[in-house]
Design a protein around this motif. Structure first.
Motif, PDB file in Angstrom:
ATOM      1  N   SER A 455       0.829  -1.210   0.000  1.00 29.81           N
ATOM      2  CA  SER A 455       0.000   0.000   0.000  1.00 29.81           C
ATOM      3  C   SER A 455       0.859   1.254   0.000  1.00 29.81           C
ATOM      4  O   SER A 455       0.559   2.233  -0.692  1.00 29.81           O
ATOM      5  CB  SER A 455      -0.933  -0.008   1.213  1.00 29.81           C
ATOM      6  OG  SER A 455      -1.831  -1.089   1.143  1.00 29.81           O
ATOM      7  N   GLU A 456       1.948   1.249   0.765  1.00 29.83           N
ATOM      8  CA  GLU A 456       2.855   2.391   0.777  1.00 29.83           C
ATOM      9  C   GLU A 456       3.548   2.543  -0.582  1.00 29.83           C
ATOM     10  O   GLU A 456       3.802   3.659  -1.041  1.00 29.83           O
ATOM     11  CB  GLU A 456       3.899   2.221   1.883  1.00 29.83           C
ATOM     12  CG  GLU A 456       3.328   2.288   3.283  1.00 29.83           C
ATOM     13  CD  GLU A 456       2.771   3.671   3.605  1.00 29.83           C
ATOM     14  OE1 GLU A 456       3.286   4.672   3.039  1.00 29.83           O
ATOM     15  OE2 GLU A 456       1.828   3.760   4.409  1.00 29.83           O
ATOM     16  N   LEU A 457       3.856   1.427  -1.226  1.00 33.92           N
ATOM     17  CA  LEU A 457       4.449   1.487  -2.563  1.00 33.92           C
ATOM     18  C   LEU A 457       3.496   2.146  -3.550  1.00 33.92           C
ATOM     19  O   LEU A 457       3.896   3.026  -4.326  1.00 33.92           O
ATOM     20  CB  LEU A 457       4.803   0.071  -3.033  1.00 33.92           C
ATOM     21  CG  LEU A 457       5.216  -0.080  -4.502  1.00 33.92           C
ATOM     22  CD1 LEU A 457       6.484   0.700  -4.790  1.00 33.92           C
ATOM     23  CD2 LEU A 457       5.388  -1.544  -4.864  1.00 33.92           C
ATOM     24  N   ILE A 458       2.242   1.750  -3.519  1.00 31.73           N
ATOM     25  CA  ILE A 458       1.259   2.352  -4.425  1.00 31.73           C
ATOM     26  C   ILE A 458       1.104   3.837  -4.135  1.00 31.73           C
ATOM     27  O   ILE A 458       1.030   4.660  -5.052  1.00 31.73           O
ATOM     28  CB  ILE A 458      -0.091   1.621  -4.292  1.00 31.73           C
ATOM     29  CG1 ILE A 458       0.051   0.160  -4.729  1.00 31.73           C
ATOM     30  CG2 ILE A 458      -1.169   2.314  -5.118  1.00 31.73           C
ATOM     31  CD1 ILE A 458      -1.194  -0.669  -4.496  1.00 31.73           C
ATOM     32  N   LYS A 459       1.085   4.198  -2.860  1.00 28.84           N
ATOM     33  CA  LYS A 459       0.963   5.608  -2.496  1.00 28.84           C
ATOM     34  C   LYS A 459       2.128   6.413  -3.048  1.00 28.84           C
ATOM     35  O   LYS A 459       1.952   7.521  -3.583  1.00 28.84           O
ATOM     36  CB  LYS A 459       0.893   5.737  -0.975  1.00 28.84           C
ATOM     37  CG  LYS A 459       0.734   7.160  -0.474  1.00 28.84           C
ATOM     38  CD  LYS A 459       0.667   7.189   1.045  1.00 28.84           C
ATOM     39  CE  LYS A 459       0.512   8.622   1.539  1.00 28.84           C
ATOM     40  NZ  LYS A 459       0.464   8.682   3.029  1.00 28.84           N
ATOM     41  N   GLU A 460       3.348   5.875  -2.951  1.00 30.91           N
ATOM     42  CA  GLU A 460       4.523   6.571  -3.472  1.00 30.91           C
ATOM     43  C   GLU A 460       4.472   6.694  -4.996  1.00 30.91           C
ATOM     44  O   GLU A 460       4.836   7.730  -5.555  1.00 30.91           O
ATOM     45  CB  GLU A 460       5.785   5.831  -3.050  1.00 30.91           C
ATOM     46  CG  GLU A 460       7.084   6.513  -3.511  1.00 30.91           C
ATOM     47  CD  GLU A 460       8.319   5.796  -3.001  1.00 30.91           C
ATOM     48  OE1 GLU A 460       9.405   6.035  -3.552  1.00 30.91           O
ATOM     49  OE2 GLU A 460       8.193   5.000  -2.049  1.00 30.91           O
ATOM     50  N   LEU A 461       3.985   5.665  -5.660  1.00 34.34           N
ATOM     51  CA  LEU A 461       3.910   5.702  -7.123  1.00 34.34           C
ATOM     52  C   LEU A 461       2.821   6.651  -7.601  1.00 34.34           C
ATOM     53  O   LEU A 461       2.946   7.258  -8.668  1.00 34.34           O
ATOM     54  CB  LEU A 461       3.644   4.290  -7.662  1.00 34.34           C
ATOM     55  CG  LEU A 461       4.757   3.262  -7.436  1.00 34.34           C
ATOM     56  CD1 LEU A 461       4.290   1.875  -7.833  1.00 34.34           C
ATOM     57  CD2 LEU A 461       6.004   3.637  -8.217  1.00 34.34           C
ATOM     58  N   PHE A 462       1.744   6.776  -6.846  1.00 32.82           N
ATOM     59  CA  PHE A 462       0.663   7.685  -7.220  1.00 32.82           C
ATOM     60  C   PHE A 462       1.036   9.151  -6.994  1.00 32.82           C
ATOM     61  O   PHE A 462       0.536  10.038  -7.688  1.00 32.82           O
ATOM     62  CB  PHE A 462      -0.595   7.379  -6.400  1.00 32.82           C
ATOM     63  CG  PHE A 462      -1.392   6.213  -6.894  1.00 32.82           C
ATOM     64  CD1 PHE A 462      -0.915   5.402  -7.908  1.00 32.82           C
ATOM     65  CD2 PHE A 462      -2.637   5.919  -6.355  1.00 32.82           C
ATOM     66  CE1 PHE A 462      -1.648   4.320  -8.371  1.00 32.82           C
ATOM     67  CE2 PHE A 462      -3.380   4.842  -6.803  1.00 32.82           C
ATOM     68  CZ  PHE A 462      -2.878   4.038  -7.810  1.00 32.82           C
ATOM     69  N   THR A 463       1.906   9.408  -6.030  1.00 35.07           N
ATOM     70  CA  THR A 463       2.164  10.771  -5.594  1.00 35.07           C
ATOM     71  C   THR A 463       2.958  11.546  -6.639  1.00 35.07           C
ATOM     72  O   THR A 463       3.934  11.040  -7.209  1.00 35.07           O
ATOM     73  CB  THR A 463       2.929  10.764  -4.267  1.00 35.07           C
ATOM     74  OG1 THR A 463       2.175  10.005  -3.309  1.00 35.07           O
ATOM     75  CG2 THR A 463       3.141  12.165  -3.750  1.00 35.07           C
ATOM     76  N   ASP A 464       2.535  12.784  -6.878  1.00 30.39           N
ATOM     77  CA  ASP A 464       3.262  13.660  -7.785  1.00 30.39           C
ATOM     78  C   ASP A 464       4.476  14.255  -7.062  1.00 30.39           C
ATOM     79  O   ASP A 464       4.454  14.463  -5.849  1.00 30.39           O
ATOM     80  CB  ASP A 464       2.337  14.788  -8.252  1.00 30.39           C
ATOM     81  CG  ASP A 464       2.889  15.519  -9.459  1.00 30.39           C
ATOM     82  OD1 ASP A 464       3.843  14.993 -10.070  1.00 30.39           O
ATOM     83  OD2 ASP A 464       2.376  16.600  -9.787  1.00 30.39           O
ATOM     84  N   CYS A 465       5.536  14.493  -7.819  1.00 31.70           N
ATOM     85  CA  CYS A 465       6.734  15.059  -7.214  1.00 31.70           C
ATOM     86  C   CYS A 465       6.486  16.497  -6.769  1.00 31.70           C
ATOM     87  O   CYS A 465       5.926  17.298  -7.518  1.00 31.70           O
ATOM     88  CB  CYS A 465       7.898  15.015  -8.209  1.00 31.70           C
ATOM     89  SG  CYS A 465       8.504  13.347  -8.521  1.00 31.70           S
TER      90      CYS A 465
END
Length: 834
Positions: A455-465
């Motif tokens: 879940s944390e991986l998906i959150k990081e991948l979804f997040t814009d820089c």
């Protein structure tokens, strides 16, 4: 009592006009089984011995045997038989009977509510019991989901270290109050100690890395071992996702204990352990099972639902909506998921109650605030760049990837699960779980994108820089004034850290694809939503970064120069990750509308609904090209559950006589006569056969149908009569008619079983196309259907005067499933539930 009274039924079907004018599914259900017969002869006397009314030229046929329209169709019991109308384990309910039982109960309550204040209060309680049970289900589902989220996060971080200031804090919570952290290293605080620091006293170096590696594997194996042992010893039904079985139960199948209190307790505990073990699985699918367990348990508090299997399934439909609501923080998506994916019967009032249950569950979860961000969703994103029309091309390509991944995963996972069932390897579930957990932990630890929680991986991948992001994925080089400082602006050349992250993501993608195939189906709670979304998010982020760099280095291409100016923020890689996640989940489950709503509720990205729709629809089209069934339907077929999928079309030209039993090579159909059998003969028929029910006919010579009696009801009725009635012996005559047959004076007391006789079984003629029969079974939820032949009876000495319905055979739901498998060139016996 009223339900047992109705059980003698002929369902109160009074006129054909009541069907023709039916305006709802419930009204149509009450019309099942009527067959019109516009002719009578002097030989067509009533089967119960009553004389036909003079001049009658219109009769209603209750599945065979003409019955006068003046005959009272309900034969009420003076004393109900306990247990009649219930179902054995691994049997299918009769939806028509259950709906009619509920109608009779409702009519009785309405007729009595004006008699006294107490009866009026009882009617109010009955009317509000549906809202009460879904409220309790929503409260319990939200509370358990919050507990699972908090416990899973804590135990997942326990693999890496422990918080010395408060053992119950996870890594993030431990560093919230620390004043000794820097912004760049805000996850490092003196209160949180890794296992290497605790055991070896050092945080860096090869020794500390090896110690952390060892402790990571140790905790992963410990959690996995404890989970599989609890499941195996206490609740074998707590394994897997649960959604295939929930779909089967909602279609009317009985699986005792699957939604019981032991299953609920063990599934809640082992779900936390399985997620914390680091296996490639999620908790979202099993949360639907947890919520349905809550709904089933609370339904027993209300007789309206505990005594009616069809009404209970309305509660389970609402509970599945609450489960998705708390799994993703998506109340509307949960309602649509219940409607599109799991529910078999979904009337309008169930829609309202599902909405309310999802609302209550989401409110409770928001009150608990398990994510600590004061939001209902975990993957909340804020993108500052709109999408452009040209980007639909990579979005659709992600949809193609999702469809291909879904088709590959379904075939590979089903092949592995089938091999597990057919080989000795499946006899050692504990060993299999330990082996998969060990491989997962050993391979996952070196890669930071597979080591962390999915879940944390998906959150990081979804997040814009942005300024607050310190991920490797956001390391871009600024070339202003010749400097080499790093910036968060993605419209700059990518730093080697970004390329390193992309290589790690590629390895993580391969790892997730392989391990998810072998993990889904293990004897631990295992969901598929999060692993599928992770695979799509990784692929989408890689495509997004590639598009971003392409737009930077080739901004003068005609594809970019119209809308992407030099230095402008054009491409959002996080959006591509979100679209890829939806596409891969859609390719696996073949969901469409509910999936799009879940994803935009999950992320808050309502502005990007068109890219989501394009990718999800493309993934479904591509996946359907390789096979129309999703992963849940595939597992239903693998387990052989008697489930008739409404999405599957029947296009063959066979007739009812081609499918019915007995076939030409089979022994004759086991039938009961209406007044010729003794108790001993009836018990002999039951003991010598394994059928779940028997047609009742006038005589072996005429083969004219009277009704249908269930095996379980006959057995219960005989046992009850022997306990409560004197004079019932083995040679007592059994009769299903209204009046007892004429017997010698010295005969023992006869046994009347008319009360358990279904006087209106659904019948079709032998020339009915199977396409219509299959549609009838799907829409009315039938258990069986009797096949008759309208015309001259061969054994009648007066064939020209004896016209009627001659019983030929029977078609059950399993007969239809066997036939459909045979038409698809599959082994019909290999799909049946064992």
């Amino acid at each position: 009592m009223e339900s047992e009274q109705l059980y003698h039924r002929s369902y109160c079907r009074n006129s054909y006009n009541s069907i023709a004018s039916a305006s709802s599914d419930e009204e149509l259900l009450d019309g099942a089984g009527i067959i019109m017969d516009f002719h009578t002869t002097e030989d067509d006397n009533l089967l119960d011995g009553d004389a036909a009314s003079p001049g009658s030229n219109y009769a209603m046929s209750n599945g065979g045997g003409a019955a006068s329209s003046t005959t009272h169709l309900l034969d009420f019991l003076e004393e109900p038989i306990p247990g009649v109308g219930t179902y054995d384990d691994f049997h299918t309910i009769d939806w028509v009977r259950e709906k009619c039982k509920d109608r009779e109960r409702h009519r009785k309550i309405n007729s009595k509510k004006k008699e006294s204040a107490w009866e009026f209060t009882k009617s109010l309680y009955d009317a509000w019991s549906g809202w009460l049970v879904v409220t309790l289900t929503g409260l319990a589902s939200g509370a358990l989901a919050g507990l699972i989220d908090i416990a899973a996060d804590w135990m997942n971080d326990l693999k890496e270290g422990v918080c010395l200031s408060a053992m119950w804090f996870n890594h993030e919570q431990c560093c919230w109050t620390s004043n000794e952290t820097t912004f760049a290293e805000r996850d490092k605080c003196p209160q949180w100690k890794s296992w290497a620091e605790l055991i070896l006293g050092q945080a860096e170096g090869p020794g500390s890395y090896i110690m952390n590696y060892f402790m990571y594997i140790y905790w992963a194996l410990s959690f996995a071992l404890l989970a599989v042992c609890l499941v195996k010893v206490f609740a074998p039904y707590a394994c897997g996702s649960g959604i295939p079985e929930i779909k089967t139960i909602l279609s009317g199948f009985i699986i005792r204990g699957y939604l019981g209190k032991w299953t609920l307790m063990i599934k809640t505990i082992t779900l936390v352990l399985a997620v914390a073990s680091g296996l490639s699985l999620g908790k979202e699918g099993p949360l639907v099972h947890v919520a349905c367990c809550c709904g089933n348990i609370f339904s027993y508090l209300f007789p309206k639902y505990s005594k009616n299997e069809a009404k209970k399934r309305e509660v389970l439909s609402a509970a599945s909506a609450a489960g998705v609501s708390v799994a993703f923080g998506a109340p509307i998506g949960g309602v649509l998921f219940s409607l599109e994916e799991v529910s078999y019967y979904f009337p309008l009032k169930t829609l309202w109650r599902s909405f309310f249950a999802a609302l209550v569950a989401a409110f409770v979860l928001r009150s608990i605030n398990p994510f600590g961000n004061s939001r209902l969703v975990l993957f909340y994103v804020e993108y500052h760049t709109p999408w452009y029309l040209f980007e639909l091309i990579p979005f659709i390509l992600l949809g193609v990837f999702g469809g291909l991944w879904g088709a590959f995963f379904i075939r590979a996972n089903i092949a592995w699960c089938r091999r597990r069932k057919s080989t000795r390897f499946g006899k050692y579930p504990v060993l299999e779980v330990i082996l998969v957990a060990a491989i997962t932990a050993v391979v996952a630890f070196p890669n930071p994108y597979t080591r962390q929680n999915t879940s944390e991986l998906i959150k990081e991948l979804f997040t814009d820089c942005g300024p607050l992001e310190s991920s490797q994925l956001c390391q871009y080089r600024s070339q202003m004034n010749g400097s080499t400082a790093y910036t968060d602006d993605p419209n700059q050349p990518a730093e080697p850290g970004v390329y390193s992250a992309m290589w790690q993501l590629c390895l993580a993608l391969i790892f997730k694809i392989i391990m998810t195939i072998f993990t889904f189906g293990l004897k631990v709670p295992s969901g598929l939503f999060i692993p599928s979304m992770a695979i799509g998010a990784i692929a989408g982020r890689i495509v997004g970064i590639a598009m971003e760099q392409l737009a930077y280095y080739h901004h003068d291409w005609f594809l970019f120069k119209e809308w992407c100016e030099v230095g402008a923020d054009c491409i959002t890689p996080g959006l591509y990750a979100m679209v890829g996640a939806a596409a891969c989940l859609g390719g696996v489950t073949r969901m469409t509308v509910s999936l799009v709503v879940i994803v935009f509720e999950l992320t808050g990205g309502l502005e990007y609904i068109v890219p989501l729709m394009a990718a999800v629809m493309t993934s479904k089209w591509v996946g359907d090209a390789f096979g129309r069934e999703g992963i849940y339907e595939a597992h239903i077929r693998l387990n052989g559950y008697p489930f008739l999928d409404a999405k599957e079309e029947f296009t063959h030209t066979t007739l009812a006589r081609d499918v019915m039993r007995p076939r030409s090579s089979d022994p004759p159909l086991a039938v009961l006569t209406q007044d010729d059998l003794t108790v001993e003969e009836l018990q002999g028929v039951i003991n010598e056969t394994s059928y779940n029910g028997f047609p009742v006919i006038v005589s072996k010579e005429s083969q004219r149908l009277v009704g249908f009696a269930l095996r379980r009801d006959i057995t219960i009725a005989i046992e009850n009569a022997r306990r409560k009635q004197e004079g019932i012996m083995l040679n007592s005559r059994v009769y299903f008619t209204q009046h007892a047959p004429t017997l010698p004076a010295d005969s023992p007391r006869p046994l009347k079983l008319r009360s358990i006789l279904d006087m209106s079984p659904f019948t079709v003629t032998d020339h009915t196309p199977m396409e219509i029969v299959v549609d009838i079974f799907r829409k009315l939820g039938l258990r069986q259907c009797l096949v008759t032949h309208n015309g001259v009876t061969a054994s009648d000495p007066r064939p020209k005067r004896r016209l009627g319905e001659r019983l030929l055979g029977i078609i059950t739901k399993k007969d239809i499933l066997r036939h459909m498998a045979q038409m698809a060139n599959q082994d019909p016996e290999s799909i049946m539930f064992n």
